[in-house]
Each structure stands twice: as C-alpha cells, then as structure tokens.
Write a protein that holds these residues in place. Structure first.
Motif, PDB file in Angstrom:
ATOM      1  N   SER A  62       0.070  11.849   1.966  1.00  0.00           N
ATOM      2  CA  SER A  62       0.374  11.234   3.024  1.00  0.00           C
ATOM      3  C   SER A  62      -0.746  10.670   3.917  1.00  0.00           C
ATOM      4  CB  SER A  62       1.900  11.801   4.016  1.00  0.00           C
ATOM      5  OG  SER A  62       0.913  12.594   4.577  1.00  0.00           O
TER       6      SER A  62
ATOM      7  N   GLY B  84       1.722   1.710  -9.384  1.00  0.00           N
ATOM      8  CA  GLY B  84       1.615   2.439  -8.415  1.00  0.00           C
ATOM      9  C   GLY B  84       1.417   3.721  -9.891  1.00  0.00           C
TER      10      GLY B  84
ATOM     11  N   ARG C 187      -0.887   5.925 -11.957  1.00  0.00           N
ATOM     12  CA  ARG C 187      -0.481   7.297 -11.795  1.00  0.00           C
ATOM     13  C   ARG C 187      -0.303   8.107 -13.753  1.00  0.00           C
ATOM     14  NH1 ARG C 187       3.469  11.812 -11.764  1.00  0.00           N
ATOM     15  NH2 ARG C 187       2.767  13.417 -11.232  1.00  0.00           N
TER      16      ARG C 187
ATOM     17  N   SER D 210       1.555   4.221  -2.642  1.00  0.00           N
ATOM     18  CA  SER D 210       1.048   5.031  -2.803  1.00  0.00           C
ATOM     19  C   SER D 210       2.224   6.346  -3.013  1.00  0.00           C
ATOM     20  CB  SER D 210       0.681   5.167  -1.204  1.00  0.00           C
ATOM     21  OG  SER D 210      -0.126   4.664  -0.904  1.00  0.00           O
TER      22      SER D 210
ATOM     23  N   LEU E  51       0.265   9.785  -4.364  1.00  0.00           N
ATOM     24  CA  LEU E  51      -0.267  10.545  -3.172  1.00  0.00           C
ATOM     25  C   LEU E  51      -0.222  10.707  -2.003  1.00  0.00           C
ATOM     26  CD1 LEU E  51      -2.427   7.093  -3.365  1.00  0.00           C
ATOM     27  CD2 LEU E  51      -2.762   8.597  -4.843  1.00  0.00           C
TER      28      LEU E  51
ATOM     29  N   VAL F 220       0.691  -1.172   0.145  1.00  0.00           N
ATOM     30  CA  VAL F 220      -0.163   0.472  -0.048  1.00  0.00           C
ATOM     31  C   VAL F 220       0.506   1.145   0.147  1.00  0.00           C
ATOM     32  CG1 VAL F 220      -1.677   1.280   1.383  1.00  0.00           C
ATOM     33  CG2 VAL F 220      -2.575  -1.270   1.287  1.00  0.00           C
TER      34      VAL F 220
ATOM     35  N   LEU G 173      -5.381   4.229   4.166  1.00  0.00           N
ATOM     36  CA  LEU G 173      -5.143   2.917   3.051  1.00  0.00           C
ATOM     37  C   LEU G 173      -4.338   1.770   4.324  1.00  0.00           C
ATOM     38  CD1 LEU G 173      -4.240   3.720  -0.047  1.00  0.00           C
ATOM     39  CD2 LEU G 173      -6.915   3.316   0.255  1.00  0.00           C
TER      40      LEU G 173
ATOM     41  N   THR H 254      -3.521   9.448   2.758  1.00  0.00           N
ATOM     42  CA  THR H 254      -4.007   8.382   2.644  1.00  0.00           C
ATOM     43  C   THR H 254      -3.366   7.232   2.116  1.00  0.00           C
ATOM     44  OG1 THR H 254      -4.492   9.817   0.498  1.00  0.00           O
ATOM     45  CG2 THR H 254      -4.253   7.845  -0.392  1.00  0.00           C
ATOM     46  N   VAL H 255      -1.872   7.184   2.197  1.00  0.00           N
ATOM     47  CA  VAL H 255      -1.012   5.542   2.878  1.00  0.00           C
ATOM     48  C   VAL H 255      -1.704   5.434   4.100  1.00  0.00           C
ATOM     49  CG1 VAL H 255       1.183   5.835   3.599  1.00  0.00           C
ATOM     50  CG2 VAL H 255       0.638   6.961   1.431  1.00  0.00           C
TER      51      VAL H 255
END
Length: 249
Positions: A58, A240, A244, A51, A56, A47, A64, A60-61
């Motif tokens: 932090s 990832g 992106r 990320s 993404l 994950v 998730l 979001t990290v």
C-alpha cells in the motif's frame, strides 16, 4: 406540453437571447473540468489497479498515486494551456489572413461570400442584398469568412483558466480513489475495494454532471463515463498482474 412551451417562450425572450449570445456555451469550463476530472480518476485508479494486480504494498500505491497527481496533473494542465494558446493563435492568424485578402482582392472575397450564401439556398436579389450587407462592414465580413470558410470562431476557452480548471479537477477527482489508502482503511483488499467503489462512483457522477450541463440523458452519460473508467482500470489491473507473473518467472 403547455409548461414546456412556456419554458421555450421564456428562453427565447429578447433578454435571454442576448444573454446567451453574450456568453456562449463554448466559453464554459465544463470541457476542461471533465477532461481533468476523468483523466485524474483514470490515471490514479490505473496506478492503484496496476499495483493491486502486481500485489505491491500500500505504501507503493500512496507514493505512486501522489506522484501521479502532482506530475501528471501538472503535465496535463500545461498541455491544455499550450493547446488552447495554439488554437487562439490559429484563430488570430486566420483572421489576419482574411483581413489581408479583403484589402488585396475584395472582389474575390465577395465572390466567396456569394458562393457561401448561394449554397444555403439564397439566389437572385435576396442573395445580392445579403452579399451587399455582409461586405459593407469589414468586421462582419471577416467574421463570416472565419465561420463559414475556415470554420474558426473566437469562442474558445481562456488558456490560463483552462489550465487551472484542468489541474484542480485532475487533483480533486484523482484524489478520491486514493483516499482509502491515505487513511489506512483496513487491509489491502479492503482498501482496494473501497477505492474501486469510490473511483467508479466518481466516474458516474462526472458523467451525470456532463449530461446535466449538456442536456443529454443523465443515466446514459453516467454509464458511458463509467464504462470508459472501468475499461482503463481493467487494462491497468491486467498489466500489473501480467508483469508480476513475468517478473516471477
């Protein structure tokens, strides 16, 4: 050499032999802990790496990562529980079937016992004596058929213990690479670097722990586990990054 021989003598004393037979290695929760621990680090760090590859934030990290610890840890522990229960039921069903066959057609089951030990190199009076001794006790008879014909034994992990051990290992080990983000250790690059070091370190320690318990070379065991984790992290980071790039088109 003398010291090693002395250790072997002590390990094969009657009390220690009885202890090992009463508590076989197959009952150890090590397998469940390794399963949960390695998978916890792999999925959580996947994950984080995904990320990072997708750039993404932090937050979001963290979201998730925690969701992964809760949901995937629970799912894995339940799966391990159900798998262990299914294995136990397979053993019980096999035992019931062997007991039924012994009652219905004992002579046929004696022939199977004779063939089993004949394949081990026994013959003549020795073979017949072994067949006589084994088939004189139904429990020993069934145990022999379970081990030699069906290759099923009663040595298996307890389902609830397997599930709890898996979940605890998954949560504890999976939390390690997430810690830099939870405590806000600098910018994203710094947190990702710290997370990578902690994740790889956890893989290596888990591998060493497995090697120590199983008596295999510690360095090799640690490096193999580290390689597995590193490969999973690389795949997640690449996925990832690729996603992106696709979204940015």
């Amino acid at each position: 050499m003398v010291q090693e021989f002395g250790d072997h003598v002590r390990d094969h004393s009657p009390p220690r032999i009885r202890t090992r037979l009463d508590d076989p290695r197959g009952l150890s929760p090590l397998g469940d802990f390794m399963l949960g621990g390695v998978d916890g680090v792999v999925t959580t760090f996947a994950v984080i790496a995904g990320s990072a590859g997708g750039q993404l934030p932090s937050t979001t990290v963290i979201i998730l990562g925690i969701a992964n610890l809760i949901a995937d840890g629970f799912s894995m522990s339940v799966s391990n529980y159900l798998g262990t229960r299914a294995r136990q039921e397979e053993i019980r069903q096999g035992r019931r079937e062997e007991e039924r066959q012994i009652r219905v057609y004992p002579e046929g089951e004696r022939r199977e016992i004779r063939e089993i030990f004949a394949r081990k190199g026994l013959s003549g009076n020795v073979l017949e004596k072994v067949v006589e001794v084994v088939t004189a006790d139904e429990d020993i008879w069934v145990d022999t058929m379970m081990a030699e014909e069906l290759h099923l034994t009663d040595v298996t992990a307890r389902p609830m213990r397997a599930a709890i051990t898996t979940y605890i290992a998954f949560t504890l080990c999976g939390l390690v690479p997430l810690m830099p983000f939870l405590i806000g250790l600098g910018d994203f690059h710094t947190m990702f670097l710290a997370s990578s070091l902690l994740g790889f370190g956890t893989f290596f320690v888990l591998g060493i722990g497995k090697g120590r318990v199983l008596g295999t070379p510690l360095l090799g065991s640690g490096l193999r586990t580290l390689a597995i984790g590193g490969a999973a992290a690389a795949l997640a980071y690449g996925a990832g990054y690729a996603l992106r790039a696709l979204v940015s088109l």
